[in-house]
Design a protein around this motif. Sequence first.
Motif, mmCIF file in Angstrom:
data_model
loop_
_atom_site.group_PDB
_atom_site.id
_atom_site.type_symbol
_atom_site.label_atom_id
_atom_site.label_comp_id
_atom_site.label_asym_id
_atom_site.label_seq_id
_atom_site.Cartn_x
_atom_site.Cartn_y
_atom_site.Cartn_z
ATOM 1 N N GLY A 1 3.005 4.002 6.548
ATOM 2 C CA GLY A 1 2.818 5.423 6.331
ATOM 3 C C GLY A 1 4.014 6.193 6.856
ATOM 4 O O GLY A 1 4.670 5.767 7.803
ATOM 5 N N LYS B 1 2.539 1.627 -3.485
ATOM 6 C CA LYS B 1 1.589 2.097 -4.499
ATOM 7 C C LYS B 1 1.286 3.581 -4.331
ATOM 8 O O LYS B 1 1.205 4.327 -5.316
ATOM 9 C CB LYS B 1 0.289 1.290 -4.415
ATOM 10 C CG LYS B 1 0.441 -0.125 -4.925
ATOM 11 C CD LYS B 1 -0.843 -0.917 -4.742
ATOM 12 C CE LYS B 1 -0.604 -2.376 -5.102
ATOM 13 N NZ LYS B 1 -1.737 -3.228 -4.747
ATOM 14 N N GLU B 2 1.109 4.029 -3.099
ATOM 15 C CA GLU B 2 0.784 5.435 -2.840
ATOM 16 C C GLU B 2 1.940 6.353 -3.243
ATOM 17 O O GLU B 2 1.719 7.393 -3.871
ATOM 18 C CB GLU B 2 0.426 5.639 -1.376
ATOM 19 C CG GLU B 2 -0.018 7.032 -1.036
ATOM 20 C CD GLU B 2 -1.313 7.474 -1.715
ATOM 21 O OE1 GLU B 2 -1.492 8.699 -1.876
ATOM 22 O OE2 GLU B 2 -2.125 6.611 -2.086
ATOM 23 N N SER C 1 0.834 -1.205 0.000
ATOM 24 C CA SER C 1 0.000 0.000 0.000
ATOM 25 C C SER C 1 0.868 1.254 0.000
ATOM 26 O O SER C 1 0.586 2.217 -0.726
ATOM 27 C CB SER C 1 -0.930 -0.010 1.223
ATOM 28 O OG SER C 1 -1.546 1.230 1.396
ATOM 29 N N PHE C 2 1.914 1.260 0.810
ATOM 30 C CA PHE C 2 2.833 2.395 0.868
ATOM 31 C C PHE C 2 3.512 2.578 -0.486
ATOM 32 O O PHE C 2 3.593 3.691 -1.015
ATOM 33 C CB PHE C 2 3.871 2.163 1.967
ATOM 34 C CG PHE C 2 4.789 3.330 2.195
ATOM 35 C CD1 PHE C 2 4.454 4.331 3.087
ATOM 36 C CD2 PHE C 2 6.001 3.425 1.530
ATOM 37 C CE1 PHE C 2 5.302 5.416 3.307
ATOM 38 C CE2 PHE C 2 6.859 4.487 1.738
ATOM 39 C CZ PHE C 2 6.500 5.489 2.632
ATOM 40 N N ALA D 1 2.226 6.366 -7.146
ATOM 41 C CA ALA D 1 1.122 7.112 -7.757
ATOM 42 C C ALA D 1 1.261 8.617 -7.510
ATOM 43 O O ALA D 1 1.078 9.420 -8.432
ATOM 44 C CB ALA D 1 -0.215 6.605 -7.211
ATOM 45 N N MET D 2 1.590 9.000 -6.280
ATOM 46 C CA MET D 2 1.690 10.418 -5.933
ATOM 47 C C MET D 2 2.807 11.112 -6.717
ATOM 48 O O MET D 2 2.606 12.188 -7.285
ATOM 49 C CB MET D 2 1.937 10.581 -4.430
ATOM 50 C CG MET D 2 2.018 12.021 -3.972
ATOM 51 S SD MET D 2 2.380 12.175 -2.212
ATOM 52 C CE MET D 2 0.858 11.574 -1.518
ATOM 53 N N ILE E 1 2.502 10.280 3.237
ATOM 54 C CA ILE E 1 2.078 9.014 2.643
ATOM 55 C C ILE E 1 1.284 8.210 3.674
ATOM 56 O O ILE E 1 1.836 7.787 4.697
ATOM 57 C CB ILE E 1 3.283 8.177 2.161
ATOM 58 C CG1 ILE E 1 4.196 8.979 1.240
ATOM 59 C CG2 ILE E 1 2.812 6.881 1.503
ATOM 60 C CD1 ILE E 1 3.575 9.460 -0.028
ATOM 61 N N ASN E 2 0.001 8.030 3.430
ATOM 62 C CA ASN E 2 -0.895 7.230 4.283
ATOM 63 C C ASN E 2 -0.971 7.718 5.731
ATOM 64 O O ASN E 2 -1.291 6.939 6.632
ATOM 65 C CB ASN E 2 -0.507 5.743 4.260
ATOM 66 C CG ASN E 2 -0.668 5.111 2.898
ATOM 67 O OD1 ASN E 2 -1.408 5.597 2.054
ATOM 68 N ND2 ASN E 2 0.038 4.021 2.669
#
Length: 162
Positions: A148, A75-76, A72-73, A79-80, A152-153
């Motif tokens: 996170g 991917k974020e 998840s980290f 993408a960002m 990020i997250n």
Amino acid sequence: MKHFIYVALFACLTNTVMATATLSGIKSIPPQEKRYQVAVDFVNAYIQNCNNLNKSEEIRAWVKNNSMVTDSFKKEVIAMVTQAWKDDPELGLDADPIFDAQDFPEEGVKLLQYNENTGYVEVQGIQWTDFKLTVKVITQNGKILVDGCGIINIPESERSAR
């Protein structure tokens, strides 16, 4: 490498307990606290990468190859940063999303406090003690991972004050 040696030497020489906060669930951290050490290790590894100047790995590649973070980290971050470069090809983001800042403590960070109920960890610059950064750790498949850091997250309400 010199910065890493100083960080390691500092960690070995200190046996003090870090500052405490009075919020519910927050405790003082002895330097050997293993559950939250991944937060410090992650941020210090990223600092070491950033300190390599022209030899540093680009943030997306560095995060993608990092085993201390969740998918998840990864991917974020990817993408960002990708979207920021599309939106502004000359500048990208105006600050580093992992540090939630433009500058960072080149000498590394140490644990400041954590909340075992939420998994939020706050790290602090070793010499630049005003630099504080929130990191979120979770247990996933039996491993403690960073989920996170910086923006990020991490919800804005949980980020370290700037």
